[in-house]
Write a protein that holds these residues in place. Structure first.
Motif, PDB file in Angstrom:
ATOM      1  N   UNK A 190      77.357  54.610  25.607  1.00  0.00           N
ATOM      2  CA  UNK A 190      78.809  54.433  25.608  1.00  0.00           C
ATOM      3  C   UNK A 190      79.293  54.016  24.224  1.00  0.00           C
ATOM      4  N   UNK A 191      78.436  53.265  23.493  1.00  0.00           N
ATOM      5  CA  UNK A 191      78.841  52.804  22.168  1.00  0.00           C
ATOM      6  C   UNK A 191      78.794  53.921  21.134  1.00  0.00           C
ATOM      7  N   UNK A 192      77.794  54.798  21.288  1.00  0.00           N
ATOM      8  CA  UNK A 192      77.643  55.911  20.338  1.00  0.00           C
ATOM      9  C   UNK A 192      77.417  57.198  21.123  1.00  0.00           C
ATOM     10  N   UNK A 193      78.472  57.758  21.739  1.00  0.00           N
ATOM     11  CA  UNK A 193      78.302  58.907  22.636  1.00  0.00           C
ATOM     12  C   UNK A 193      77.669  60.122  21.952  1.00  0.00           C
ATOM     13  N   UNK A 194      77.944  60.327  20.664  1.00  0.00           N
ATOM     14  CA  UNK A 194      77.421  61.520  20.009  1.00  0.00           C
ATOM     15  C   UNK A 194      76.024  61.316  19.437  1.00  0.00           C
ATOM     16  N   UNK A 195      75.670  60.053  19.260  1.00  0.00           N
ATOM     17  CA  UNK A 195      74.399  59.785  18.601  1.00  0.00           C
ATOM     18  C   UNK A 195      73.764  58.511  19.192  1.00  0.00           C
ATOM     19  N   UNK A 196      73.466  58.547  20.520  1.00  0.00           N
ATOM     20  CA  UNK A 196      72.978  57.307  21.148  1.00  0.00           C
ATOM     21  C   UNK A 196      71.655  56.840  20.526  1.00  0.00           C
ATOM     22  N   UNK A 197      71.497  55.514  20.383  1.00  0.00           N
ATOM     23  CA  UNK A 197      70.324  54.963  19.711  1.00  0.00           C
ATOM     24  C   UNK A 197      69.073  55.045  20.588  1.00  0.00           C
ATOM     25  N   UNK A 198      67.885  54.983  19.966  1.00  0.00           N
ATOM     26  CA  UNK A 198      66.662  54.946  20.773  1.00  0.00           C
ATOM     27  C   UNK A 198      66.586  53.645  21.591  1.00  0.00           C
ATOM     28  N   UNK A 230      63.940  58.374  23.016  1.00  0.00           N
ATOM     29  CA  UNK A 230      64.186  58.659  21.604  1.00  0.00           C
ATOM     30  C   UNK A 230      63.869  60.114  21.321  1.00  0.00           C
ATOM     31  N   UNK A 231      63.823  60.449  20.028  1.00  0.00           N
ATOM     32  CA  UNK A 231      63.485  61.831  19.672  1.00  0.00           C
ATOM     33  C   UNK A 231      61.975  61.939  19.477  1.00  0.00           C
ATOM     34  N   UNK A 232      61.418  63.059  19.913  1.00  0.00           N
ATOM     35  CA  UNK A 232      59.993  63.342  19.711  1.00  0.00           C
ATOM     36  C   UNK A 232      59.061  62.378  20.433  1.00  0.00           C
ATOM     37  N   UNK A 233      59.492  61.793  21.538  1.00  0.00           N
ATOM     38  CA  UNK A 233      58.576  60.965  22.337  1.00  0.00           C
ATOM     39  C   UNK A 233      57.809  61.894  23.281  1.00  0.00           C
ATOM     40  N   UNK A 313      69.264  65.809  27.120  1.00  0.00           N
ATOM     41  CA  UNK A 313      67.831  66.056  27.337  1.00  0.00           C
ATOM     42  C   UNK A 313      67.256  67.139  26.421  1.00  0.00           C
ATOM     43  N   UNK A 314      68.134  67.917  25.749  1.00  0.00           N
ATOM     44  CA  UNK A 314      67.608  68.907  24.804  1.00  0.00           C
ATOM     45  C   UNK A 314      67.185  68.241  23.485  1.00  0.00           C
ATOM     46  N   UNK A 315      67.780  67.095  23.216  1.00  0.00           N
ATOM     47  CA  UNK A 315      67.478  66.394  21.966  1.00  0.00           C
ATOM     48  C   UNK A 315      66.524  65.210  22.200  1.00  0.00           C
ATOM     49  N   UNK A 316      66.718  64.518  23.317  1.00  0.00           N
ATOM     50  CA  UNK A 316      65.948  63.288  23.549  1.00  0.00           C
ATOM     51  C   UNK A 316      64.884  63.497  24.626  1.00  0.00           C
ATOM     52  N   UNK A 317      63.784  62.779  24.489  1.00  0.00           N
ATOM     53  CA  UNK A 317      62.797  62.663  25.564  1.00  0.00           C
ATOM     54  C   UNK A 317      62.505  61.183  25.739  1.00  0.00           C
ATOM     55  N   UNK A 318      61.696  60.876  26.747  1.00  0.00           N
ATOM     56  CA  UNK A 318      61.359  59.469  26.952  1.00  0.00           C
ATOM     57  C   UNK A 318      60.310  59.323  28.020  1.00  0.00           C
TER      58      UNK A 318
END
Ligand SMILES: [Zn+2]
Length: 352
Positions: A190-198, A230-233, A313-318
Motif C-alpha cells: 500500500x505504501x509503494x504500490x508500483x514498487x513494493x519492498x521485499x 522479493x525478486x529472484x527468490x 507474481x510476474x515480477x516477484x516470487x517468495x
C-alpha cells in the motif's frame, strides 16, 4: 489523719516495689488507687472532717495520689521493658537464618519454544510481525486461495465469532498464522504500490480450529509462520534457509529432507523432515521407526496469494513456511498428549 496518709503511701510504695508483671501491676492499681482503696476512702471521708482540717488533709491526700500514680506509671514502663528483654533473650531470634524463597514463575513452554524459533530467524534477518487472532473469512481463507466451499477448508474447520449476515465473509478465529502474510504484504504494497519492498518476516501466534480434543489435537495451538517475498527468490533459497534453521535448532549435523505436499497457498509445496533427534535416524517409537520427524510445511508462495497481497507474481516470487512449537516440544521431550499444554497443571509446566 496525715499520719494515716503517710502509712498508706508507704505501704503502697513497698508493695509496688515487689511488682514484676502485668497481672500484679493491675492488682496493685485496683488495691491502692481503686475506688475502695484506703486512699480513696480518705477522699470520701473528707466531708466528715472539721472545716479547718479539710483543706490540709485534702491537699495531702491529693499529693499522695499524684505521687502514687506517677510511681505506678514508672513501674509499668520498667515492667514492660523487662518483659521485652526477657522475650528477646528466650526466643533467640536467629537473623542469619535464610528467609523463605519467593516462588518465581517462568514462561510457558510453548512461549519458550516460540521464542527459540523466532530468535533463530531473527539472526537470519527476519522481522517479527504479529497479526490479529480474530480474522475475516476473506483474509483467513479466500485471499490465501481457499475459495468459499473449497474442500481444503475441511482440514481447517474453525470457530466463528459472527456468522450471521456476513454471507461468504464471516468473522472467525484464525485457523493458521497465514492471514498475517496477506496483511503484511498489503501493508507494504500500500505504501509503494508500483514498487513494493521485499519482505522477510516471521509471524508467531495462537491459532484455533474446531477440532475434537484428543491426545493429538487441540482447539488452540501456536504456529510460527515465515514469509520471504522479493525478486529472484527460488526454491533453493527456501531449502537453504530451512535446512540452516534445522541445524541451528536441532544440531549442526542434523540432516533434512523435503517431501512433496499440498497446501492451497503454496505451489509447489513440501513438508520438511529432520533426522530423528531421539534415535539419530536408526528408528525408534518417536519417529515410528522411520528415522525422520516431520517438522514443518513450506512452499513457494502461490501467484494468487502474491497478487492478493499487492505483489505482481510476474515480477516477484517468495516462499513461506509454518511450524508448530508444541509439536516440536512433544517430539523433543517425548510428550504424548497435547492437552498438557493448556491443562494448567503446574506439575507439567514446572518441568520446563
Ligand atoms: Zn527415532
Amino acid at each position: 489523719m496525715l499520719e494515716k496518709l503517710r502509712e498508706i503511701e508507704k505501704a503502697a510504695r513497698e508493695s509496688l516495689a515487689a511488682v514484676t508483671d502485668q497481672t500484679a501491676l493491675e492488682t496493685w492499681r485496683v488495691t491502692h488507687l481503686g475506688r475502695s482503696s484506703p486512699l480513696m476512702q480518705v477522699f470520701s471521708g473528707l466531708s466528715q472532717l472539721s472545716k479547718e482540717d479539710r483543706p490540709t488533709v485534702g491537699q495531702a491526700a491529693n499529693k499522695v495520689k499524684v505521687a502514687l500514680e506517677s510511681a505506678f506509671a514508672e513501674r509499668a514502663e520498667a515492667v514492660k521493658a523487662a518483659m521485652l528483654a526477657k522475650s528477646l533473650e528466650e526466643e533467640e531470634l536467629d537473623v542469619t537464618l535464610p528467609g523463605r524463597g519467593v516462588r518465581v514463575g517462568h514462561l510457558h513452554p510453548s512461549t519458550q519454544q516460540l521464542r527459540r524459533v523466532v530468535d533463530i530467524f531473527a539472526e537470519m534477518g527476519f522481522q517479527v510481525y504479529t497479526s490479529r487472532e480474530v480474522e475475516t473469512d476473506e483474509i483467513n481463507f479466500q485471499a490465501l486461495n481457499f475459495p468459499p466451499h473449497h474442500p481444503a477448508r475441511e482440514l481447517q474447520d474453525t470457530l466463528y465469532v459472527d456468522a450471521g449476515e456476513r454471507g461468504d465473509n464471516p468473522v472467525l478465529l484464525r485457523t493458521h498464522t497465514s492471514p498475517g502474510q496477506i496483511r503484511a504484504m498489503r501493508e507494504a504494497s500500500a505504501e509503494h504500490p508500483d514498487d513494493p519492498p521485499p519482505i522477510r518476516i516471521v509471524l508467531p501466534g495462537m491459532c484455533f480450529r474446531s477440532e475434537q480434543i484428543t491426545a493429538r489435537s487441540e482447539v488452540q495451538f501456536n504456529q510460527v509462520e515465515g514469509l520471504a517475498v522479493g525478486e529472484n527468490i527460488t526454491f533453493a533459497d527456501l531449502k537453504g534457509t530451512l535446512s540452516d534453521f534445522a541445524r541451528r535448532m536441532f544440531g549442526q549435523n542434523v540432516r533434512t529432507r523435503f517431501r512433496a505436499a499440498y497446501f492451497p497457498f503454496t505451489e509447489p509445496s513440501a513438508e520438511m523432515d529432520v533426522e530423528c533427534f531421539v534415535c539419530g535416524g536408526a528408528g525408534c517409537p518417536v519417529c515410528k521407526q522411520s528415522g525422520w520427524l516431520e517438522i514443518l510445511g513450506c512452499g513457494m508462495v502461490h501467484p494468487v496469494v502474491l497478487e492478493n497481497g499487492g505483489y505482481d507474481p510476474l515480477r516477484y516470487t517468495g516462499y513461506a513456511f509454518g511450524m508448530g512449537p508444541e509439536r516440536q516440544l512433544m517430539l523433543r521431550y517425548k510428550i504424548d498428549d497435547i492437552r498438557y499444554f493448556w491443562g494448567n497443571d503446574v506439575r507439567f509446566l514446572e518441568q520446563f
